[in-house]
Design a protein around this motif. Sequence first.
Motif, PDB file in Angstrom:
ATOM      1  N   MET A 185      22.877 -16.163   0.425  1.00 57.12           N
ATOM      2  CA  MET A 185      21.605 -15.540   0.076  1.00 57.12           C
ATOM      3  C   MET A 185      20.522 -16.617   0.100  1.00 57.12           C
ATOM      4  O   MET A 185      20.686 -17.683  -0.450  1.00 57.12           O
ATOM      5  CB  MET A 185      21.715 -14.886  -1.297  1.00 57.12           C
ATOM      6  N   SER A 186      19.437 -16.281   0.703  1.00 60.56           N
ATOM      7  CA  SER A 186      18.319 -17.206   0.844  1.00 60.56           C
ATOM      8  C   SER A 186      17.528 -17.289  -0.456  1.00 60.56           C
ATOM      9  O   SER A 186      17.381 -16.306  -1.181  1.00 60.56           O
ATOM     10  CB  SER A 186      17.412 -16.732   1.971  1.00 60.56           C
ATOM     11  N   ALA A 187      17.031 -18.469  -0.732  1.00 60.79           N
ATOM     12  CA  ALA A 187      16.199 -18.651  -1.925  1.00 60.79           C
ATOM     13  C   ALA A 187      14.830 -18.014  -1.742  1.00 60.79           C
ATOM     14  O   ALA A 187      14.114 -17.779  -2.692  1.00 60.79           O
ATOM     15  CB  ALA A 187      16.048 -20.138  -2.233  1.00 60.79           C
ATOM     16  N   PHE A 188      14.479 -17.742  -0.494  1.00 61.89           N
ATOM     17  CA  PHE A 188      13.191 -17.116  -0.195  1.00 61.89           C
ATOM     18  C   PHE A 188      13.424 -15.646   0.101  1.00 61.89           C
ATOM     19  O   PHE A 188      14.244 -15.304   0.935  1.00 61.89           O
ATOM     20  CB  PHE A 188      12.535 -17.769   1.031  1.00 61.89           C
ATOM     21  N   SER A 189      12.744 -14.817  -0.596  1.00 59.21           N
ATOM     22  CA  SER A 189      12.844 -13.391  -0.284  1.00 59.21           C
ATOM     23  C   SER A 189      11.577 -12.980   0.447  1.00 59.21           C
ATOM     24  O   SER A 189      10.537 -13.603   0.300  1.00 59.21           O
ATOM     25  CB  SER A 189      13.027 -12.563  -1.560  1.00 59.21           C
ATOM     26  N   ALA A 190      11.700 -11.952   1.205  1.00 59.03           N
ATOM     27  CA  ALA A 190      10.545 -11.479   1.969  1.00 59.03           C
ATOM     28  C   ALA A 190       9.472 -10.998   1.008  1.00 59.03           C
ATOM     29  O   ALA A 190       9.755 -10.288   0.036  1.00 59.03           O
ATOM     30  CB  ALA A 190      10.959 -10.345   2.893  1.00 59.03           C
ATOM     31  N   ALA A 191       8.259 -11.397   1.276  1.00 58.50           N
ATOM     32  CA  ALA A 191       7.134 -10.944   0.451  1.00 58.50           C
ATOM     33  C   ALA A 191       6.863  -9.484   0.767  1.00 58.50           C
ATOM     34  O   ALA A 191       7.015  -9.048   1.903  1.00 58.50           O
ATOM     35  CB  ALA A 191       5.899 -11.777   0.751  1.00 58.50           C
ATOM     36  N   PRO A 192       6.490  -8.695  -0.232  1.00 57.90           N
ATOM     37  CA  PRO A 192       6.187  -7.302   0.046  1.00 57.90           C
ATOM     38  C   PRO A 192       4.985  -7.191   0.976  1.00 57.90           C
ATOM     39  O   PRO A 192       4.075  -8.013   0.931  1.00 57.90           O
ATOM     40  CB  PRO A 192       5.874  -6.694  -1.335  1.00 57.90           C
ATOM     41  N   ALA A 193       5.007  -6.195   1.811  1.00 56.27           N
ATOM     42  CA  ALA A 193       3.891  -5.969   2.732  1.00 56.27           C
ATOM     43  C   ALA A 193       2.642  -5.631   1.930  1.00 56.27           C
ATOM     44  O   ALA A 193       2.718  -4.989   0.882  1.00 56.27           O
ATOM     45  CB  ALA A 193       4.219  -4.828   3.683  1.00 56.27           C
ATOM     46  N   PHE A 194       1.507  -6.097   2.412  1.00 51.16           N
ATOM     47  CA  PHE A 194       0.239  -5.809   1.757  1.00 51.16           C
ATOM     48  C   PHE A 194      -0.041  -4.312   1.834  1.00 51.16           C
ATOM     49  O   PHE A 194       0.003  -3.721   2.906  1.00 51.16           O
ATOM     50  CB  PHE A 194      -0.895  -6.586   2.429  1.00 51.16           C
ATOM     51  N   ALA A 195      -0.280  -3.719   0.715  1.00 52.89           N
ATOM     52  CA  ALA A 195      -0.599  -2.292   0.688  1.00 52.89           C
ATOM     53  C   ALA A 195      -2.103  -2.138   0.518  1.00 52.89           C
ATOM     54  O   ALA A 195      -2.688  -2.675  -0.421  1.00 52.89           O
ATOM     55  CB  ALA A 195       0.139  -1.610  -0.463  1.00 52.89           C
ATOM     56  N   ALA A 196      -2.725  -1.441   1.432  1.00 52.96           N
ATOM     57  CA  ALA A 196      -4.170  -1.249   1.408  1.00 52.96           C
ATOM     58  C   ALA A 196      -4.561  -0.237   0.339  1.00 52.96           C
ATOM     59  O   ALA A 196      -3.867   0.753   0.117  1.00 52.96           O
ATOM     60  CB  ALA A 196      -4.651  -0.779   2.777  1.00 52.96           C
ATOM     61  N   ASN A 197      -5.708  -0.479  -0.316  1.00 49.57           N
ATOM     62  CA  ASN A 197      -6.202   0.490  -1.289  1.00 49.57           C
ATOM     63  C   ASN A 197      -6.860   1.662  -0.553  1.00 49.57           C
ATOM     64  O   ASN A 197      -6.919   1.681   0.682  1.00 49.57           O
ATOM     65  CB  ASN A 197      -7.141  -0.173  -2.307  1.00 49.57           C
ATOM     66  N   VAL A 198      -7.347   2.630  -1.298  1.00 52.37           N
ATOM     67  CA  VAL A 198      -7.917   3.836  -0.693  1.00 52.37           C
ATOM     68  C   VAL A 198      -9.083   3.489   0.237  1.00 52.37           C
ATOM     69  O   VAL A 198      -9.146   3.991   1.364  1.00 52.37           O
ATOM     70  CB  VAL A 198      -8.340   4.856  -1.779  1.00 52.37           C
ATOM     71  N   LEU A 199      -9.997   2.626  -0.203  1.00 50.59           N
ATOM     72  CA  LEU A 199     -11.138   2.286   0.645  1.00 50.59           C
ATOM     73  C   LEU A 199     -10.683   1.612   1.938  1.00 50.59           C
ATOM     74  O   LEU A 199     -11.141   1.975   3.028  1.00 50.59           O
ATOM     75  CB  LEU A 199     -12.125   1.390  -0.101  1.00 50.59           C
ATOM     76  N   GLU A 200      -9.777   0.659   1.842  1.00 59.14           N
ATOM     77  CA  GLU A 200      -9.283  -0.021   3.040  1.00 59.14           C
ATOM     78  C   GLU A 200      -8.560   0.948   3.977  1.00 59.14           C
ATOM     79  O   GLU A 200      -8.667   0.842   5.194  1.00 59.14           O
ATOM     80  CB  GLU A 200      -8.348  -1.172   2.639  1.00 59.14           C
ATOM     81  N   THR A 201      -7.833   1.893   3.397  1.00 61.20           N
ATOM     82  CA  THR A 201      -7.119   2.891   4.191  1.00 61.20           C
ATOM     83  C   THR A 201      -8.108   3.816   4.905  1.00 61.20           C
ATOM     84  O   THR A 201      -7.925   4.144   6.083  1.00 61.20           O
ATOM     85  CB  THR A 201      -6.147   3.684   3.300  1.00 61.20           C
ATOM     86  N   ILE A 252      -2.441  10.934   2.812  1.00 61.26           N
ATOM     87  CA  ILE A 252      -2.311   9.570   3.337  1.00 61.26           C
ATOM     88  C   ILE A 252      -2.202   8.666   2.117  1.00 61.26           C
ATOM     89  O   ILE A 252      -3.089   8.655   1.265  1.00 61.26           O
ATOM     90  CB  ILE A 252      -3.541   9.205   4.191  1.00 61.26           C
ATOM     91  N   SER A 253      -1.126   7.919   2.040  1.00 59.10           N
ATOM     92  CA  SER A 253      -0.858   7.102   0.862  1.00 59.10           C
ATOM     93  C   SER A 253      -1.550   5.744   0.949  1.00 59.10           C
ATOM     94  O   SER A 253      -1.630   5.139   2.017  1.00 59.10           O
ATOM     95  CB  SER A 253       0.652   6.908   0.715  1.00 59.10           C
ATOM     96  N   ALA A 254      -2.045   5.283  -0.189  1.00 60.43           N
ATOM     97  CA  ALA A 254      -2.653   3.956  -0.317  1.00 60.43           C
ATOM     98  C   ALA A 254      -2.101   3.325  -1.590  1.00 60.43           C
ATOM     99  O   ALA A 254      -1.452   3.995  -2.397  1.00 60.43           O
ATOM    100  CB  ALA A 254      -4.173   4.074  -0.378  1.00 60.43           C
ATOM    101  N   SER A 255      -2.382   2.048  -1.802  1.00 61.76           N
ATOM    102  CA  SER A 255      -1.820   1.353  -2.959  1.00 61.76           C
ATOM    103  C   SER A 255      -2.293   1.929  -4.287  1.00 61.76           C
ATOM    104  O   SER A 255      -1.559   1.895  -5.273  1.00 61.76           O
ATOM    105  CB  SER A 255      -2.155  -0.139  -2.900  1.00 61.76           C
ATOM    106  N   ASN A 256      -3.506   2.461  -4.324  1.00 61.12           N
ATOM    107  CA  ASN A 256      -4.045   2.972  -5.583  1.00 61.12           C
ATOM    108  C   ASN A 256      -4.279   4.477  -5.577  1.00 61.12           C
ATOM    109  O   ASN A 256      -5.004   5.001  -6.413  1.00 61.12           O
ATOM    110  CB  ASN A 256      -5.352   2.257  -5.937  1.00 61.12           C
ATOM    111  N   GLY A 257      -3.661   5.198  -4.642  1.00 60.77           N
ATOM    112  CA  GLY A 257      -3.818   6.641  -4.648  1.00 60.77           C
ATOM    113  C   GLY A 257      -3.536   7.269  -3.308  1.00 60.77           C
ATOM    114  O   GLY A 257      -2.922   6.667  -2.428  1.00 60.77           O
ATOM    115  N   ASN A 258      -4.002   8.505  -3.172  1.00 59.57           N
ATOM    116  CA  ASN A 258      -3.806   9.280  -1.951  1.00 59.57           C
ATOM    117  C   ASN A 258      -5.141   9.765  -1.416  1.00 59.57           C
ATOM    118  O   ASN A 258      -6.096   9.960  -2.167  1.00 59.57           O
ATOM    119  CB  ASN A 258      -2.909  10.493  -2.218  1.00 59.57           C
ATOM    120  N   ILE A 259      -5.152  10.005  -0.114  1.00 61.14           N
ATOM    121  CA  ILE A 259      -6.303  10.579   0.572  1.00 61.14           C
ATOM    122  C   ILE A 259      -5.824  11.885   1.179  1.00 61.14           C
ATOM    123  O   ILE A 259      -4.806  11.913   1.871  1.00 61.14           O
ATOM    124  CB  ILE A 259      -6.790   9.641   1.699  1.00 61.14           C
ATOM    125  N   ILE A 260      -6.544  12.970   0.892  1.00 63.41           N
ATOM    126  CA  ILE A 260      -6.217  14.262   1.483  1.00 63.41           C
ATOM    127  C   ILE A 260      -7.411  14.685   2.333  1.00 63.41           C
ATOM    128  O   ILE A 260      -8.504  14.913   1.798  1.00 63.41           O
ATOM    129  CB  ILE A 260      -5.908  15.324   0.404  1.00 63.41           C
TER     130      ILE A 260
END
Length: 162
Positions: free
Chosen positions: A1-17, A135-143
């Motif tokens: 097992m590697s001491a480095f784990s993959a960093a989570p992907a950046f999740a865009a907020n609603v505005l960025e999405t 459409i999912s974003a880090s801080n909510g959804n867009i409908i």
Amino acid sequence: MSAFSAAPAFAANVLETLKADPQFSTLVKMIEANDLKFRYSENNITVFAPTDEALARQPGGVDDMLTGENPSVKENARALLLYQIVSGRHTPESLTGKVTEATTLQRGKVRIDGTASPIRYGSMDFGANVAGSAISASNGNIIPVDALPIPVFEETTPPPGQ
């Protein structure tokens, strides 16, 4: 097992999405012109977002809401934009089959009719129909919706003598 784990992907907020999706380019311009970027970047929200196509059909257009220059227009644009946002993460699937009353960021109430097909956000005359999946974003959804929802306030006549 590697001491480095993959960093989570950046999740865009609603505005960025919204910015990344070309069907919302006019809405993004309205948000930015009316100084509301922070409202779309924080908290746990659902935005009932009119598409460019929906805004192009808006009676009278939305051009005056794209500059933020006129204080009166800016105040009205901000109210409309805040009316589209409710707390919590909602999806068309979570709204189907029931009528929900939610408080908007404008602080008014909105009726979401999940018994209608398509789901209706707001009043029959000035609301909007759900026009796509969430459409999912880090801080909510867009409908996506097919119109610019406009709040309707009930008029009451005071009793005589008041």
